[in-house]
Design a protein around this motif. Structure first.
Motif, PDB file in Angstrom:
ATOM      1  N   HIS A   1     -12.822  -6.957 -91.161  1.00  5.94           N
ATOM      2  CA  HIS A   1     -12.485  -6.108 -90.024  1.00  5.94           C
ATOM      3  C   HIS A   1     -12.950  -6.833 -88.767  1.00  5.94           C
ATOM      4  O   HIS A   1     -14.039  -7.435 -88.747  1.00  5.94           O
ATOM      5  CB  HIS A   1     -13.205  -4.764 -90.110  1.00  5.94           C
ATOM      6  N   MET A   2     -12.148  -6.770 -87.721  1.00  2.00           N
ATOM      7  CA  MET A   2     -12.487  -7.451 -86.467  1.00  2.00           C
ATOM      8  C   MET A   2     -12.604  -6.429 -85.341  1.00  2.00           C
ATOM      9  O   MET A   2     -11.756  -5.542 -85.209  1.00  2.00           O
ATOM     10  CB  MET A   2     -11.409  -8.475 -86.114  1.00  2.00           C
ATOM     11  N   VAL A  59     -15.065  -1.094 -78.153  1.00  2.00           N
ATOM     12  CA  VAL A  59     -13.806  -1.054 -77.423  1.00  2.00           C
ATOM     13  C   VAL A  59     -12.645  -0.803 -78.391  1.00  2.00           C
ATOM     14  O   VAL A  59     -11.889   0.142 -78.229  1.00  2.00           O
ATOM     15  CB  VAL A  59     -13.562  -2.360 -76.654  1.00  2.00           C
ATOM     16  N   ALA A  60     -12.514  -1.657 -79.392  1.00  2.00           N
ATOM     17  CA  ALA A  60     -11.399  -1.552 -80.331  1.00  2.00           C
ATOM     18  C   ALA A  60     -11.726  -2.319 -81.602  1.00  2.00           C
ATOM     19  O   ALA A  60     -12.566  -3.221 -81.586  1.00  2.00           O
ATOM     20  CB  ALA A  60     -10.109  -2.097 -79.715  1.00  2.00           C
ATOM     21  N   ALA A  61     -11.050  -1.949 -82.677  1.00  2.00           N
ATOM     22  CA  ALA A  61     -11.223  -2.665 -83.937  1.00  2.00           C
ATOM     23  C   ALA A  61      -9.913  -2.629 -84.699  1.00  2.00           C
ATOM     24  O   ALA A  61      -9.148  -1.666 -84.597  1.00  2.00           O
ATOM     25  CB  ALA A  61     -12.344  -2.059 -84.772  1.00  2.00           C
ATOM     26  N   VAL A  62      -9.681  -3.689 -85.452  1.00  2.00           N
ATOM     27  CA  VAL A  62      -8.529  -3.739 -86.357  1.00  2.00           C
ATOM     28  C   VAL A  62      -9.059  -4.088 -87.738  1.00  2.00           C
ATOM     29  O   VAL A  62      -9.798  -5.052 -87.917  1.00  2.00           O
ATOM     30  CB  VAL A  62      -7.464  -4.749 -85.868  1.00  2.00           C
ATOM     31  N   LEU A  63      -8.708  -3.249 -88.693  1.00  2.00           N
ATOM     32  CA  LEU A  63      -9.179  -3.454 -90.051  1.00  2.00           C
ATOM     33  C   LEU A  63      -8.377  -4.537 -90.752  1.00  2.00           C
ATOM     34  O   LEU A  63      -7.334  -4.957 -90.277  1.00  2.00           O
ATOM     35  CB  LEU A  63      -9.075  -2.149 -90.836  1.00  2.00           C
ATOM     36  N   GLY A  83     -14.570   1.847 -96.102  1.00  2.00           N
ATOM     37  CA  GLY A  83     -15.012   3.154 -95.640  1.00  2.00           C
ATOM     38  C   GLY A  83     -16.134   3.102 -94.613  1.00  2.00           C
ATOM     39  O   GLY A  83     -16.905   4.058 -94.490  1.00  2.00           O
ATOM     40  N   VAL A  84     -16.244   1.995 -93.905  1.00  2.00           N
ATOM     41  CA  VAL A  84     -17.319   1.836 -92.918  1.00  2.00           C
ATOM     42  C   VAL A  84     -16.866   2.328 -91.556  1.00  2.00           C
ATOM     43  O   VAL A  84     -15.669   2.458 -91.292  1.00  2.00           O
ATOM     44  CB  VAL A  84     -17.765   0.371 -92.825  1.00  2.00           C
ATOM     45  N   ALA A 109     -23.919  -2.183 -85.046  1.00  2.00           N
ATOM     46  CA  ALA A 109     -24.959  -2.614 -85.985  1.00  2.00           C
ATOM     47  C   ALA A 109     -24.394  -3.096 -87.307  1.00  2.00           C
ATOM     48  O   ALA A 109     -25.042  -3.847 -88.028  1.00  2.00           O
ATOM     49  CB  ALA A 109     -25.952  -1.485 -86.214  1.00  2.00           C
ATOM     50  N   GLY A 110     -23.188  -2.694 -87.651  1.00  2.00           N
ATOM     51  CA  GLY A 110     -22.606  -3.072 -88.927  1.00  2.00           C
ATOM     52  C   GLY A 110     -21.946  -4.437 -88.944  1.00  2.00           C
ATOM     53  O   GLY A 110     -21.595  -4.944 -90.008  1.00  2.00           O
ATOM     54  N   TYR A 111     -21.819  -5.047 -87.793  1.00  2.00           N
ATOM     55  CA  TYR A 111     -21.131  -6.340 -87.701  1.00  2.00           C
ATOM     56  C   TYR A 111     -22.113  -7.486 -87.925  1.00  2.00           C
ATOM     57  O   TYR A 111     -23.146  -7.557 -87.267  1.00  2.00           O
ATOM     58  CB  TYR A 111     -20.447  -6.490 -86.350  1.00  2.00           C
TER      59      TYR A 111
END
Length: 123
Positions: free
Chosen positions: A32-33, A47-51, A101-102, A108-110
């Protein structure tokens, strides 16, 4: 692992910029980015994320103006920013994480982060 962000700059309000983040050293298609930003004196914010599945998520303040996308063939994630506002001024960071499922909105998860690129929007 390296994440190299680019594309920042100075733009007038209402203008556009496209940020890029080139990744290496990881199986890009399985990550995921995300894009985060940090303004002076403020905490880093989502801001944004793409799985990996291509599903995208945005913070409310950028919905309808920003578009996140990924090109797995180029190991690159993009953030197209339109209708920029002075409050979008910040250092923008790209980040990568794995998981099922995150909550991709939580920094903190990155596990991997790019160096940041400055976006300045003048009024």
């Amino acid at each position: 692992v390296q994440l190299q962000a680019s594309g920042g700059g100075l733009v007038q309000a209402g203008g556009s910029l496209r940020l890029s983040c080139a990744a290496s050293g990881l199986t890009f298609s399985s990550y995921h980015m995300g894009w985060f930003r940090q303004a002076p004196g403020k905490e880093r914010e989502f801001v944004a994320a793409v799985l990996w599945s291509d599903n995208a998520y945005y913070t409310d303040s950028v919905k309808g103006r920003f578009t996140i996308s990924r090109d797995n063939a180029k190991n690159t994630v993009y953030l197209q920013m339109n209708s920029l506002k002075p409050e979008d001024t910040a250092v923008y960071y790209c980040a990568a994480r794995r998981g099922i499922g995150v909550d991709v909105r939580k920094a903190a998860g990155y596990g991997y982060w790019g160096q940041g690129t400055q976006v300045t929007v003048s009024s």
